[in-house]
Design a protein around this motif. Structure first.
Motif, PDB file in Angstrom:
ATOM      1  N   UNK A   1      30.434 -20.244  35.590  1.00  0.00           N
ATOM      2  CA  UNK A   1      29.831 -21.567  35.411  1.00  0.00           C
ATOM      3  C   UNK A   1      28.417 -21.653  35.948  1.00  0.00           C
ATOM      4  N   UNK A   2      28.208 -21.139  37.156  1.00  0.00           N
ATOM      5  CA  UNK A   2      26.860 -21.167  37.716  1.00  0.00           C
ATOM      6  C   UNK A   2      25.906 -20.293  36.920  1.00  0.00           C
TER       7      UNK A   2
ATOM      8  N   UNK B   1      20.909 -21.995  31.350  1.00  0.00           N
ATOM      9  CA  UNK B   1      20.725 -23.159  30.491  1.00  0.00           C
ATOM     10  C   UNK B   1      21.716 -23.237  29.342  1.00  0.00           C
ATOM     11  N   UNK B   2      22.904 -22.673  29.534  1.00  0.00           N
ATOM     12  CA  UNK B   2      23.927 -22.640  28.486  1.00  0.00           C
ATOM     13  C   UNK B   2      25.090 -23.553  28.866  1.00  0.00           C
TER      14      UNK B   2
END
Length: 158
Positions: free
Chosen positions: A56-57, A63-64
């Motif tokens: 997630x990070x 930027x996805x």
């Protein structure tokens, strides 16, 4: 914080998580999938959270969009370990793409370096929880301290 420091933290993170996953190979299927007998999340849920947070990070930094991983997606430790390897490789590729100046770019209300350190610290917390469960089940991952990694496994400068 220097980029080389960040990369050292993530090399340690990979080493320590690998030790957790290796120790987990001794678990029964029930031990892997059950809630914790000590209260809180079980091994599968904790390890999925580690992988999901890493993924997630990284996606956020790139930027996805992100979609949360669920523990039920991983019926066996081997499947979770394979997903972790894929995500760890993707994270390493991201780290290798960075320059020193990138560390100061904003990510939400923090900087990239601050969120990178946050994620490494987050992994330490949840590895500790997993190590406690593994030890309870008789499969301790042994020492996971950063100092052990730096002394015995980190590349030496010079």
């Amino acid at each position: 914080m220097r980029l080389s420091d960040i990369k050292t933290l993530y090399a340690y993170d990979r080493w320590a998580t690998g030790r957790i996953l290796d120790a987990g190979r001794g678990l029964t299927q029930q031990q892997f999938t059950s809630p914790s007998p000590l209260g809180g999340p079980g091994v599968r849920q904790t390890l999925t959270h580690i992988v999901d947070s890493m993924r997630g990070w990284r996606l956020r930094w790139e930027g996805k969009p992100d979609e949360e991983l669920r523990p039920e997606e991983f019926g066996a430790l081997a499947a979770l370990t394979e997903r972790w390897r894929i995500e760890a490789d993707a994270l390493q590729t991201f780290l290798d793409s960075l320059a020193e100046d990138d560390l100061e770019r904003p990510v939400r209300t923090l900087t990239l370096w601050q969120t990178l350190v946050h994620l490494a610290n987050h992994g330490t917390q949840h590895r500790s929880e997993a190590a406690m469960l593994l030890t309870h089940y008789g499969h301790s991952p042994d020492d996971l301290d950063l100092s052990w990694y730096l002394r015995d496994f980190a590349p030496k400068d010079g």
